[in-house]
Scaffold this motif. Structure first.
Motif, short mmCIF file in Angstrom:
data_model
loop_
_atom_site.label_atom_id
_atom_site.label_comp_id
_atom_site.label_asym_id
_atom_site.label_seq_id
_atom_site.Cartn_x
_atom_site.Cartn_y
_atom_site.Cartn_z
N ALA A 7 20.96 60.37 70.39
CA ALA A 7 20.21 61.59 70.67
C ALA A 7 21.05 62.79 70.28
N PRO A 8 20.41 63.87 69.84
CA PRO A 8 21.19 65.07 69.54
C PRO A 8 21.86 65.60 70.80
N MET A 9 22.99 66.23 70.62
CA MET A 9 23.71 66.84 71.72
C MET A 9 23.38 68.33 71.73
N LEU A 10 23.59 68.97 72.86
CA LEU A 10 23.43 70.41 72.96
C LEU A 10 24.81 71.04 72.98
N PHE A 11 24.98 72.07 72.19
CA PHE A 11 26.25 72.78 72.11
C PHE A 11 26.03 74.24 72.47
N LYS A 12 26.87 74.76 73.36
CA LYS A 12 26.90 76.19 73.60
C LYS A 12 27.84 76.76 72.55
N TYR A 13 27.42 77.86 71.93
CA TYR A 13 28.26 78.47 70.91
C TYR A 13 28.43 79.96 71.14
N THR A 14 29.53 80.45 70.68
CA THR A 14 29.77 81.89 70.56
C THR A 14 30.23 82.10 69.13
N VAL A 15 29.58 83.02 68.44
CA VAL A 15 29.92 83.28 67.05
C VAL A 15 30.28 84.75 66.89
N ASP A 16 31.40 84.99 66.25
CA ASP A 16 31.80 86.33 65.83
C ASP A 16 31.40 86.44 64.36
N TYR A 17 30.66 87.48 64.03
CA TYR A 17 30.16 87.62 62.67
C TYR A 17 30.05 89.09 62.29
N ILE A 56 33.84 80.73 65.20
CA ILE A 56 32.85 80.03 66.03
C ILE A 56 33.58 79.27 67.13
N GLU A 57 33.06 79.34 68.35
CA GLU A 57 33.51 78.48 69.45
C GLU A 57 32.34 77.58 69.80
N LEU A 58 32.59 76.28 69.90
CA LEU A 58 31.55 75.30 70.25
C LEU A 58 31.99 74.50 71.45
N TYR A 59 31.08 74.32 72.40
CA TYR A 59 31.34 73.50 73.57
C TYR A 59 30.16 72.57 73.78
N GLU A 60 30.42 71.26 73.85
CA GLU A 60 29.34 70.31 74.13
C GLU A 60 28.87 70.49 75.56
N THR A 61 27.55 70.50 75.75
CA THR A 61 26.98 70.60 77.09
C THR A 61 26.27 69.30 77.40
N ILE A 62 25.59 69.26 78.53
CA ILE A 62 24.84 68.06 78.88
C ILE A 62 23.59 67.96 78.01
N VAL A 63 22.95 66.80 78.00
CA VAL A 63 21.81 66.56 77.11
C VAL A 63 20.57 67.33 77.54
N SER A 64 20.35 67.50 78.83
CA SER A 64 19.21 68.29 79.28
C SER A 64 19.72 69.40 80.18
N LEU A 65 19.05 70.52 80.12
CA LEU A 65 19.46 71.69 80.89
C LEU A 65 18.33 72.17 81.78
N THR A 66 18.64 72.40 83.04
CA THR A 66 17.68 73.03 83.93
C THR A 66 17.85 74.54 83.81
N LYS A 71 21.57 79.35 83.45
CA LYS A 71 22.16 80.54 84.11
C LYS A 71 23.67 80.38 84.25
N GLU A 72 24.10 79.17 84.64
CA GLU A 72 25.55 78.89 84.78
C GLU A 72 26.25 78.93 83.43
N THR A 73 25.61 78.39 82.40
CA THR A 73 26.20 78.35 81.08
C THR A 73 26.43 79.75 80.52
N PHE A 74 25.52 80.67 80.81
CA PHE A 74 25.59 82.01 80.23
C PHE A 74 26.07 83.07 81.20
N LYS A 75 26.89 82.68 82.18
CA LYS A 75 27.48 83.66 83.11
C LYS A 75 28.36 84.62 82.37
#
Length: 75
Positions: A7-17, A56-66, A71-75
């Motif tokens: 299954a695809p994974m979900l990644f939180k990213y921050t990109v400077d561009y 780019i900063e990438l962080y693997e997150t859980i497969v499903s997000l509530t 809200k916690e991810t984007f504090k």
């Protein structure tokens, strides 16, 4: 889904561009689905333009997000 399928994974990213419209550097965060870190990074570079991405900063997150997870991810 068959157990052997990945299954695809979900990644939180921050990109400077470099934002061509504002003519200045910018930072943005989001979530992207991909099968690997490499695919995620390639997609982000595609979205923002290879000549514009500074970092780019990438962080693997859980497969499903509530909603609470988001809200916690984007504090």
């Amino acid at each position: 889904m068959i157990a052997t399928e990945k299954a695809p994974m979900l990644f939180k990213y921050t990109v400077d561009y470099f934002d061509n419209e504002l003519n200045e550097p910018a930072t943005e965060s989001g979530i992207v689905a991909a099968f690997s870190y490499g695919w995620a990074a390639d997609y982000i570079v595609h979205l923002y333009g290879s000549d514009n991405v500074i970092g780019i900063e990438l962080y693997e997150t859980i497969v499903s997000l509530t909603e609470d997870d988001l809200k916690e991810t984007f504090k």
